[in-house]
Design a protein around this motif. Sequence first.
Motif, PDB file in Angstrom:
ATOM      1  N   GLU A   1       0.836  -1.215   0.000  1.00 15.13           N
ATOM      2  CA  GLU A   1       0.000   0.000   0.000  1.00 15.13           C
ATOM      3  C   GLU A   1       0.872   1.266   0.000  1.00 15.13           C
ATOM      4  OE1 GLU A   1      -3.196  -0.184  -0.471  1.00 15.13           O
ATOM      5  OE2 GLU A   1      -3.827  -2.166   0.247  1.00 15.13           O
TER       6      GLU A   1
ATOM      7  N   HIS B   1      -6.154  -2.529  -7.275  1.00 12.39           N
ATOM      8  CA  HIS B   1      -7.166  -3.247  -6.499  1.00 12.39           C
ATOM      9  C   HIS B   1      -8.216  -3.953  -7.354  1.00 12.39           C
ATOM     10  CE1 HIS B   1      -5.273  -1.317  -3.155  1.00 12.39           C
ATOM     11  NE2 HIS B   1      -6.112  -1.843  -2.288  1.00 12.39           N
TER      12      HIS B   1
ATOM     13  N   HIS C   1      -3.910  -9.712   0.766  1.00 14.50           N
ATOM     14  CA  HIS C   1      -4.367  -8.513   0.069  1.00 14.50           C
ATOM     15  C   HIS C   1      -3.220  -7.715  -0.582  1.00 14.50           C
ATOM     16  CE1 HIS C   1      -6.874  -5.039  -0.769  1.00 14.50           C
ATOM     17  NE2 HIS C   1      -5.967  -4.285  -0.187  1.00 14.50           N
TER      18      HIS C   1
HETATM   19 ZN   LIG Z   1      -5.753  -2.195  -0.245  1.00 11.58          ZN
END
Ligand SMILES: [Zn+2]
Length: 364
Positions: free
Chosen positions: A186, A249, A265
């Motif tokens: 991220e 994403h 993720h």
């Molecule tokens: Zn994320």
Amino acid sequence: MKFNLSLPGSPARVSEIIIGKDVLEQVSGNLEKALGGRSAYWIWDEAVWPLWGRMAADLGWWRTEDRVIAFAASEPAKRLSAVEFLARRLITAGADRDSALVAVGGGVTGDVTGFTASIYMRGIPHFQVPTTLLAQVDSSIGGKTGVDLPDGKNLLGTFHQPRQVYVDPRFLKTLPDEELRQGMAEVIKSAIIGDEVLWKFVESHSQALRNRDEESLLRIVSASCLLKTRVVEADEKESGGRRVLNLGHTVGHALEKLSGFSLKHGDCVAVGMVVAAHLSCRLGAMQVSDLERIENLCESWNMPVRIPAQVSADAIVKAIQADKKRIGGKLHFILPVRIGEVIEYTGLENDELKTVLRLLGAAS
Ligand SMILES: [Zn+2]
Ligand SMILES: NC(=O)c1ccc[n+]([C@@H]2O[C@H](COP(=O)([O-])OP(=O)(O)OC[C@H]3O[C@@H](n4cnc5c(N)ncnc54)[C@H](O)[C@@H]3O)[C@@H](O)[C@H]2O)c1
């Protein structure tokens, strides 16, 4: 370092982000001031409690330990049942509509606590003390709360801005490497979206970051938080500008889902960013040298940069379409044009996407 997330249209209006090496020392004093004699209840990830509970007690965060509730904050437990569990524990402990909740843990703890706060006795304030890199740079900021359904992630939720967020890199000392990597994905995303200086810092300080050097962590956490804050300020409820945060994403979520959530993720976002970079190059919007920088940096953090061979391009596109139907809109693909700038692209053809997915290892 302290900055505000100003949201004139939101009932909370302002969320204060407090970042630094000594911010945990300020928590009890600040909370006392902010709450004006009302009580705080502390919701801890039960896995973080044994690591950091003693430190918090020594810092005098609470007067009596019966205001502390630990719960199993794993992704499979991010369900309505966790909200009911917490709400019932809060009732027993005496929390009322003048109380406030403080989440201490990763994104799961933050999301469940924020959701509970938003509906407990029709809504009480909450505070966040994020303890994973992902929670520090992403989930604790922006006011999205929620829990999962068996049908998908974060399908139930609210917007409920935390009053204050305390970000201290010292928590990251006990974070497993694999979890640090999820947060780094991220951070890299933030840099690609809008901060080339952050990008260069990550490139040149990877060893210090891996060694959990607090100054270096502080630098990347502050820059990422600031970027997310500015994006959310411009578009709190995701009607437009906030979508840039979805870089990587669209494909990332599809991969996560197709792997039955066995892929993490951040790792899926890394693959998604590489797919977006390839698409951008093919469309002539980005130079190949920037694509190589993105792949190299992700790889240097041991992030995957190819589609797992058992996943087909068709299945990925189908999963993306299902997601698109669910959000009832067009497919908005965020594409990098250089390190530090992205664009939103709505004209992507499925065939073009499938070609790139196959090029990157997806089965036909
Ligand atoms: Zn994320
Ligand atoms: N609200 C938002 O805007 C937003 C944004 C991104 C992600 N999310 C959500 O956040 C969640 C993921 O967050 P996460 O990656 O923090 O997951 P997490 O909360 O599951 O934490 C990951 C793991 O790290 C452990 N952990 C936490 N802090 C630790 C520490 N200091 N030392 C050692 N171990 C520690 C946890 O027990 C857990 O096993 C997902 O549910 C996702 O949907 C929300």
